[in-house]
Design a protein around this motif. Structure first.
Motif, short mmCIF file in Angstrom:
data_model
loop_
_atom_site.label_atom_id
_atom_site.label_comp_id
_atom_site.label_asym_id
_atom_site.label_seq_id
_atom_site.Cartn_x
_atom_site.Cartn_y
_atom_site.Cartn_z
N GLY A 58 0.81 -1.22 0.00
CA GLY A 58 0.00 0.00 0.00
C GLY A 58 0.84 1.25 0.00
N ALA A 59 1.94 1.24 0.75
CA ALA A 59 2.82 2.40 0.77
C ALA A 59 3.46 2.61 -0.60
CB ALA A 59 3.90 2.22 1.83
N SER A 60 3.86 1.50 -1.23
CA SER A 60 4.43 1.60 -2.58
C SER A 60 3.40 2.10 -3.58
CB SER A 60 4.96 0.22 -3.01
OG SER A 60 5.40 0.23 -4.34
N PHE A 61 2.15 1.64 -3.45
CA PHE A 61 1.07 2.08 -4.32
C PHE A 61 0.89 3.59 -4.23
CE2 PHE A 61 -3.46 3.06 -4.94
CZ PHE A 61 -3.75 2.43 -6.14
N THR A 62 0.86 4.12 -3.00
CA THR A 62 0.70 5.55 -2.80
C THR A 62 1.93 6.32 -3.29
OG1 THR A 62 -0.70 5.15 -0.87
CG2 THR A 62 0.24 7.34 -1.09
N LEU A 63 3.12 5.81 -3.00
CA LEU A 63 4.35 6.47 -3.43
C LEU A 63 4.45 6.50 -4.95
CD1 LEU A 63 6.90 7.84 -2.39
CD2 LEU A 63 7.99 5.59 -2.30
N ALA A 64 3.86 5.50 -5.63
CA ALA A 64 3.91 5.45 -7.09
C ALA A 64 3.18 6.61 -7.73
CB ALA A 64 3.35 4.13 -7.60
N MET A 74 11.11 0.64 -2.93
CA MET A 74 10.50 0.17 -1.68
C MET A 74 10.14 -1.31 -1.78
SD MET A 74 7.10 1.63 0.25
CE MET A 74 7.91 3.15 0.76
N LEU A 75 9.56 -1.72 -2.92
CA LEU A 75 9.21 -3.13 -3.10
C LEU A 75 10.45 -4.01 -3.14
CD1 LEU A 75 6.38 -2.92 -5.81
CD2 LEU A 75 6.12 -3.25 -3.35
N ILE A 90 5.45 -9.59 -7.54
CA ILE A 90 4.88 -9.45 -8.88
C ILE A 90 3.51 -8.78 -8.81
CG2 ILE A 90 3.99 -10.72 -10.87
CD1 ILE A 90 6.24 -12.76 -10.41
N LEU A 91 2.67 -9.25 -7.89
CA LEU A 91 1.34 -8.65 -7.75
C LEU A 91 1.43 -7.19 -7.32
CD1 LEU A 91 -0.65 -11.55 -6.03
CD2 LEU A 91 -0.85 -10.77 -8.39
N SER A 92 2.36 -6.88 -6.41
CA SER A 92 2.51 -5.50 -5.95
C SER A 92 2.97 -4.59 -7.07
CB SER A 92 3.51 -5.45 -4.78
OG SER A 92 3.05 -6.20 -3.68
N ASN A 93 3.91 -5.08 -7.87
CA ASN A 93 4.40 -4.29 -8.99
C ASN A 93 3.29 -4.04 -10.03
OD1 ASN A 93 5.95 -4.51 -11.94
ND2 ASN A 93 6.99 -3.21 -10.46
N LEU A 94 2.49 -5.07 -10.29
CA LEU A 94 1.36 -4.91 -11.21
C LEU A 94 0.29 -3.99 -10.62
CD1 LEU A 94 0.93 -8.60 -12.43
CD2 LEU A 94 1.82 -6.70 -13.76
N PHE A 95 0.11 -4.05 -9.31
CA PHE A 95 -0.88 -3.21 -8.63
C PHE A 95 -0.57 -1.73 -8.81
CE2 PHE A 95 -2.59 -1.68 -4.35
CZ PHE A 95 -3.91 -1.70 -4.75
N ASN A 96 0.72 -1.41 -8.97
CA ASN A 96 1.13 -0.01 -9.09
C ASN A 96 0.87 0.58 -10.47
OD1 ASN A 96 1.98 0.04 -6.47
ND2 ASN A 96 4.16 -0.11 -6.92
N LEU A 133 -8.96 -1.40 -14.56
CA LEU A 133 -9.23 -2.83 -14.71
C LEU A 133 -8.04 -3.66 -14.23
CD1 LEU A 133 -11.16 -5.02 -15.83
CD2 LEU A 133 -10.02 -4.73 -18.05
N ARG A 134 -6.81 -3.22 -14.54
CA ARG A 134 -5.63 -3.95 -14.10
C ARG A 134 -5.54 -3.99 -12.58
NH1 ARG A 134 -3.40 -1.14 -18.50
NH2 ARG A 134 -2.34 0.41 -17.21
N SER A 135 -5.72 -2.84 -11.94
CA SER A 135 -5.61 -2.81 -10.49
C SER A 135 -6.73 -3.61 -9.83
CB SER A 135 -5.62 -1.36 -9.99
OG SER A 135 -4.39 -0.73 -10.31
N ALA A 136 -7.95 -3.51 -10.38
CA ALA A 136 -9.06 -4.30 -9.84
C ALA A 136 -8.77 -5.79 -9.99
CB ALA A 136 -10.36 -3.93 -10.55
N GLY A 137 -8.19 -6.17 -11.12
CA GLY A 137 -7.83 -7.57 -11.32
C GLY A 137 -6.79 -8.05 -10.32
N ILE A 138 -5.84 -7.18 -9.99
CA ILE A 138 -4.81 -7.55 -9.02
C ILE A 138 -5.40 -7.67 -7.62
CG2 ILE A 138 -2.70 -6.77 -7.89
CD1 ILE A 138 -2.35 -8.01 -10.68
#
Length: 316
Positions: A58-64, A74-75, A90-96, A133-138
């Motif tokens: 989540g922190a990486s998502f916000t920092l992105a 960070m990841l 992999i999921l975290s990187n795709l989530f970003n 759609l990508r983030s929802a899929g992740i």
């Protein structure tokens, strides 16, 4: 064609286009530099919890929203420390992909607008839909594949402040001077070339070429396929310049222009992403892992763009 006709049909529209690009690009750089997406950080926690992801994700998502490189760093550190497994990484990187998209959204919208007018909102809306759609899929994949993580502090991992207005203006002006010259050097020749090719009967020959050699683009008209070709041969602004010239001349409807831009985006991005991403990805992750992340990113991105493109093609 007389000088007056040339000025009215080509020189004046091109001058207005370049002037609009200058203003738009400077404004986009300023918006990006000021971290305009900071207010979206509050949405990270419910998404992370829904996807059974760790707070470092989540922190990486916000920092992105502010820096993709910092988010990946960070990841990488969490992965090296054993906090994130390979699957979680992999999921975290795709989530970003969604915040990374938002980081460049002002530039994309404000640069595309002067080229293709209202069609820019359709094109950008579709690419935004693909990112969502990508983030929802992740989130769905994380909920299915990952166990519920322990509680942690997300906010304490985030930076405290963004740049001041003075710092943002200075940085935006430096970036603007570097980018506007390149954009203008691409835009003017492409715009002129499209006008000349249209008058010279190029598209009649292109129709035969598409029918014989590019069967996978036979769902596009030859003029629309030329947008794909220009976009693949140069860069995003080249495809936009070609699209703008044809759209403004009434040669193509909005639907075909948008689909052609999506096709060019899908076909051209993987090579460019590897060329631009791999050097810094390999500096953050191990080279083999960096390649895996890029392949996953581009495959998932292409699939999402195809999905929204098919929906638009069927619905529009």
């Amino acid at each position: 064609m007389t000088l007056e006709q040339f000025a009215a049909q080509h020189a004046w529209p091109l001058a207005k286009l370049l002037a609009g690009l200058c203003v738009s690009l400077l404004l986009a750089n300023l918006l990006e530099t000021l971290n305009w997406t900071r207010s979206l950080a509050r949405f990270a926690r419910p998404l992370v919890r829904a996807g059974h992801m760790r707070d470092v994700t989540g922190a990486s998502f916000t920092l992105a929203f502010f820096s993709g490189m910092a988010a990946n760093t960070m990841l990488a550190e969490a992965h090296r420390d054993g906090t994130l497994s390979d699957r979680e990484l992999i999921l975290s990187n795709l989530f970003n992909s969604l915040p990374t998209y938002f980081l460049h959204l002002p530039t994309m919208l404000l640069v595309a607008g002067p080229f293709i007018g209202p069609a820019a909102f359709v094109y950008v809306g579709l690419t935004l839909g693909a990112a969502v759609l990508r983030s929802a899929g992740i989130v769905a994949a994380g909920r299915a594949l990952l166990p519920r993580p322990p509680e942690d502090c997300l906010e304490c991992r985030l930076p405290e402040r963004g740049p001041t207005w003075r710092e943002a203006l200075a940085k935006s002006w430096r970036r603007f001077k570097r980018r506007i010259v390149k954009i203008c050097l691409i835009t003017a020749p492409i715009y002129a070339a499209m006008a000349w090719l249209n008058q010279a009967g190029f598209f009649a020959a292109a129709e035969r070429f598409v029918g014989e050699r590019l069967a996978f683009l036979d769902w596009l008209s030859p003029k629309a396929a030329s947008i794909v070709v220009f976009g693949m041969a140069a860069e995003f602004t080249a495809g936009l310049a070609a699209a703008g010239a044809l759209l403004n001349a009434g040669e193509l409807p909005v639907k075909e222009v948008v689909l052609a831009l999506l096709a060019g985006n899908i076909l051209s991005t993987p090579v460019r992403a590897f060329r631009h991403q791999f050097p810094y990805y390999a500096g953050i992750f191990r080279p083999a892992l960096a390649m895996r992340l890029i392949v996953h990113n581009q495959a998932f991105r292409a699939a999402s763009l195809v999905a929204v493109g098919v929906v638009y093609w069927l619905a529009a």
